[in-house]
Design a protein around this motif. Structure first.
Motif, PDB file in Angstrom:
ATOM      1  N   GLN A  20      47.851  40.412  54.606  1.00 39.19           N
ATOM      2  CA  GLN A  20      48.501  39.134  54.851  1.00 39.19           C
ATOM      3  C   GLN A  20      47.412  38.110  55.124  1.00 39.19           C
ATOM      4  O   GLN A  20      46.638  38.256  56.074  1.00 39.19           O
ATOM      5  CB  GLN A  20      49.462  39.178  56.025  1.00 39.19           C
ATOM      6  CG  GLN A  20      50.121  37.833  56.273  1.00 39.19           C
ATOM      7  CD  GLN A  20      51.117  37.845  57.407  1.00 39.19           C
ATOM      8  OE1 GLN A  20      51.305  38.851  58.079  1.00 39.19           O
ATOM      9  NE2 GLN A  20      51.762  36.718  57.622  1.00 39.19           N
ATOM     10  N   CYS A  21      47.363  37.078  54.296  1.00 36.40           N
ATOM     11  CA  CYS A  21      46.370  36.025  54.459  1.00 36.40           C
ATOM     12  C   CYS A  21      46.767  35.135  55.637  1.00 36.40           C
ATOM     13  O   CYS A  21      47.893  34.638  55.692  1.00 36.40           O
ATOM     14  CB  CYS A  21      46.263  35.203  53.182  1.00 36.40           C
ATOM     15  SG  CYS A  21      45.057  33.867  53.299  1.00 36.40           S
ATOM     16  N   LYS A  22      45.859  34.947  56.561  1.00 37.39           N
ATOM     17  CA  LYS A  22      46.136  34.114  57.732  1.00 37.39           C
ATOM     18  C   LYS A  22      46.117  32.631  57.396  1.00 37.39           C
ATOM     19  O   LYS A  22      46.714  31.831  58.099  1.00 37.39           O
ATOM     20  CB  LYS A  22      45.130  34.416  58.841  1.00 37.39           C
ATOM     21  CG  LYS A  22      45.316  35.808  59.408  1.00 37.39           C
ATOM     22  CD  LYS A  22      44.320  36.115  60.499  1.00 37.39           C
ATOM     23  CE  LYS A  22      44.542  37.539  60.995  1.00 37.39           C
ATOM     24  NZ  LYS A  22      43.547  37.944  61.956  1.00 37.39           N
ATOM     25  N   LYS A  23      45.448  32.256  56.301  1.00 40.69           N
ATOM     26  CA  LYS A  23      45.367  30.836  55.928  1.00 40.69           C
ATOM     27  C   LYS A  23      46.612  30.355  55.192  1.00 40.69           C
ATOM     28  O   LYS A  23      47.108  29.269  55.458  1.00 40.69           O
ATOM     29  CB  LYS A  23      44.132  30.570  55.079  1.00 40.69           C
ATOM     30  CG  LYS A  23      42.853  30.632  55.872  1.00 40.69           C
ATOM     31  CD  LYS A  23      41.678  30.180  55.044  1.00 40.69           C
ATOM     32  CE  LYS A  23      40.414  30.245  55.886  1.00 40.69           C
ATOM     33  NZ  LYS A  23      39.236  29.865  55.085  1.00 40.69           N
ATOM     34  N   CYS A  24      47.103  31.142  54.225  1.00 39.76           N
ATOM     35  CA  CYS A  24      48.240  30.673  53.415  1.00 39.76           C
ATOM     36  C   CYS A  24      49.478  31.567  53.520  1.00 39.76           C
ATOM     37  O   CYS A  24      50.475  31.309  52.858  1.00 39.76           O
ATOM     38  CB  CYS A  24      47.818  30.514  51.962  1.00 39.76           C
ATOM     39  SG  CYS A  24      47.494  32.070  51.121  1.00 39.76           S
ATOM     40  N   ASN A  25      49.400  32.627  54.317  1.00 45.22           N
ATOM     41  CA  ASN A  25      50.518  33.536  54.593  1.00 45.22           C
ATOM     42  C   ASN A  25      50.944  34.389  53.396  1.00 45.22           C
ATOM     43  O   ASN A  25      52.017  34.974  53.405  1.00 45.22           O
ATOM     44  CB  ASN A  25      51.716  32.772  55.159  1.00 45.22           C
ATOM     45  CG  ASN A  25      52.591  33.675  55.996  1.00 45.22           C
ATOM     46  OD1 ASN A  25      52.108  34.578  56.683  1.00 45.22           O
ATOM     47  ND2 ASN A  25      53.889  33.449  55.948  1.00 45.22           N
ATOM     48  N   LYS A  26      50.142  34.473  52.344  1.00 41.56           N
ATOM     49  CA  LYS A  26      50.468  35.333  51.196  1.00 41.56           C
ATOM     50  C   LYS A  26      50.359  36.800  51.622  1.00 41.56           C
ATOM     51  O   LYS A  26      49.470  37.170  52.372  1.00 41.56           O
ATOM     52  CB  LYS A  26      49.512  35.043  50.043  1.00 41.56           C
ATOM     53  CG  LYS A  26      49.803  35.883  48.801  1.00 41.56           C
ATOM     54  CD  LYS A  26      48.946  35.440  47.646  1.00 41.56           C
ATOM     55  CE  LYS A  26      49.166  36.296  46.428  1.00 41.56           C
ATOM     56  NZ  LYS A  26      50.456  36.093  45.800  1.00 41.56           N
ATOM     57  N   HIS A  27      51.277  37.632  51.139  1.00 41.68           N
ATOM     58  CA  HIS A  27      51.300  39.077  51.407  1.00 41.68           C
ATOM     59  C   HIS A  27      51.047  39.825  50.113  1.00 41.68           C
ATOM     60  O   HIS A  27      51.500  39.395  49.058  1.00 41.68           O
ATOM     61  CB  HIS A  27      52.688  39.510  51.913  1.00 41.68           C
ATOM     62  CG  HIS A  27      53.078  38.918  53.211  1.00 41.68           C
ATOM     63  ND1 HIS A  27      52.992  39.607  54.386  1.00 41.68           N
ATOM     64  CD2 HIS A  27      53.559  37.694  53.531  1.00 41.68           C
ATOM     65  CE1 HIS A  27      53.413  38.838  55.366  1.00 41.68           C
ATOM     66  NE2 HIS A  27      53.766  37.670  54.869  1.00 41.68           N
ATOM     67  N   TRP A  28      50.367  40.966  50.190  1.00 44.26           N
ATOM     68  CA  TRP A  28      50.228  41.836  49.026  1.00 44.26           C
ATOM     69  C   TRP A  28      49.889  43.261  49.456  1.00 44.26           C
ATOM     70  O   TRP A  28      49.521  43.530  50.581  1.00 44.26           O
ATOM     71  CB  TRP A  28      49.225  41.303  48.013  1.00 44.26           C
ATOM     72  CG  TRP A  28      47.771  41.339  48.374  1.00 44.26           C
ATOM     73  CD1 TRP A  28      46.867  42.324  48.077  1.00 44.26           C
ATOM     74  CD2 TRP A  28      47.033  40.341  49.081  1.00 44.26           C
ATOM     75  NE1 TRP A  28      45.622  41.992  48.543  1.00 44.26           N
ATOM     76  CE2 TRP A  28      45.703  40.777  49.165  1.00 44.26           C
ATOM     77  CE3 TRP A  28      47.374  39.112  49.653  1.00 44.26           C
ATOM     78  CZ2 TRP A  28      44.713  40.041  49.801  1.00 44.26           C
ATOM     79  CZ3 TRP A  28      46.390  38.381  50.278  1.00 44.26           C
ATOM     80  CH2 TRP A  28      45.079  38.840  50.341  1.00 44.26           C
ATOM     81  N   PHE A  29      50.040  44.159  48.487  1.00 45.13           N
ATOM     82  CA  PHE A  29      49.760  45.580  48.656  1.00 45.13           C
ATOM     83  C   PHE A  29      48.708  45.967  47.635  1.00 45.13           C
ATOM     84  O   PHE A  29      48.712  45.474  46.512  1.00 45.13           O
ATOM     85  CB  PHE A  29      51.038  46.391  48.409  1.00 45.13           C
ATOM     86  CG  PHE A  29      50.800  47.872  48.307  1.00 45.13           C
ATOM     87  CD1 PHE A  29      50.711  48.659  49.431  1.00 45.13           C
ATOM     88  CD2 PHE A  29      50.631  48.470  47.062  1.00 45.13           C
ATOM     89  CE1 PHE A  29      50.478  50.026  49.332  1.00 45.13           C
ATOM     90  CE2 PHE A  29      50.400  49.834  46.955  1.00 45.13           C
ATOM     91  CZ  PHE A  29      50.319  50.608  48.097  1.00 45.13           C
ATOM     92  N   SER A  30      47.807  46.872  48.015  1.00 45.79           N
ATOM     93  CA  SER A  30      46.827  47.403  47.073  1.00 45.79           C
ATOM     94  C   SER A  30      46.694  48.904  47.270  1.00 45.79           C
ATOM     95  O   SER A  30      46.612  49.379  48.399  1.00 45.79           O
ATOM     96  CB  SER A  30      45.467  46.742  47.288  1.00 45.79           C
ATOM     97  OG  SER A  30      44.501  47.327  46.428  1.00 45.79           O
ATOM     98  N   ALA A  31      46.659  49.626  46.166  1.00 42.16           N
ATOM     99  CA  ALA A  31      46.443  51.073  46.226  1.00 42.16           C
ATOM    100  C   ALA A  31      44.957  51.400  46.316  1.00 42.16           C
ATOM    101  O   ALA A  31      44.587  52.564  46.381  1.00 42.16           O
ATOM    102  CB  ALA A  31      47.050  51.744  44.998  1.00 42.16           C
ATOM    103  N   ASN A  32      44.116  50.376  46.323  1.00 46.00           N
ATOM    104  CA  ASN A  32      42.665  50.573  46.366  1.00 46.00           C
ATOM    105  C   ASN A  32      42.061  49.777  47.519  1.00 46.00           C
ATOM    106  O   ASN A  32      41.606  48.647  47.336  1.00 46.00           O
ATOM    107  CB  ASN A  32      42.031  50.128  45.040  1.00 46.00           C
ATOM    108  CG  ASN A  32      42.519  50.955  43.891  1.00 46.00           C
ATOM    109  OD1 ASN A  32      42.260  52.152  43.824  1.00 46.00           O
ATOM    110  ND2 ASN A  32      43.255  50.341  42.989  1.00 46.00           N
ATOM    111  N   THR A  33      42.086  50.362  48.704  1.00 45.11           N
ATOM    112  CA  THR A  33      41.451  49.726  49.852  1.00 45.11           C
ATOM    113  C   THR A  33      40.503  50.721  50.502  1.00 45.11           C
ATOM    114  O   THR A  33      40.658  51.936  50.371  1.00 45.11           O
ATOM    115  CB  THR A  33      42.472  49.224  50.894  1.00 45.11           C
ATOM    116  OG1 THR A  33      43.110  50.334  51.527  1.00 45.11           O
ATOM    117  CG2 THR A  33      43.509  48.320  50.257  1.00 45.11           C
TER     118      THR A  33
END
Length: 93
Positions: A20-33
């Motif tokens: 979750q981006c703290k600047k623009c609030n965008k959320h996403w999921f990644s299988a590669n972290t």
């Protein structure tokens, strides 16, 4: 010299991660972290660390959707110089 823990997971294997981006609030999921590695937010280009990481689960079901991993946005890919989810990387699975 001790590295600052920037992610919940501190192992040497690839994990799934929630962002979750703290600047623009965008959320996403990644299988590669990875431990202490960020991904860039596609909306504002900020470096974002996963707030939750979970181990990959083996399943007999086919994957629902496979999206390409944006290597240019991934800190681990940039460090390695190739796709971080590659089975040929030195970190194992």
């Amino acid at each position: 010299m001790k590295t600052e823990n920037k992610t919940p997971y501190q192992g040497n294997r690839r994990t799934c991660g929630y962002f979750q981006c703290k600047k623009c609030n965008k959320h996403w999921f990644s299988a590669n972290t990875w431990a202490n590695c960020s991904q860039k937010c596609k909306s504002c280009n900020s470096d974002v660390y996963p707030y939750k990481q979970v181990r990959h689960q083996k399943s007999d079901e086919p994957p629902k959707e496979i999206r390409p991993h944006p290597q240019e946005m991934c800190q681990k890919c940039r460090q390695l110089g190739y796709f971080c989810g590659s089975r040929f990387n030195s970190y194992g699975k």
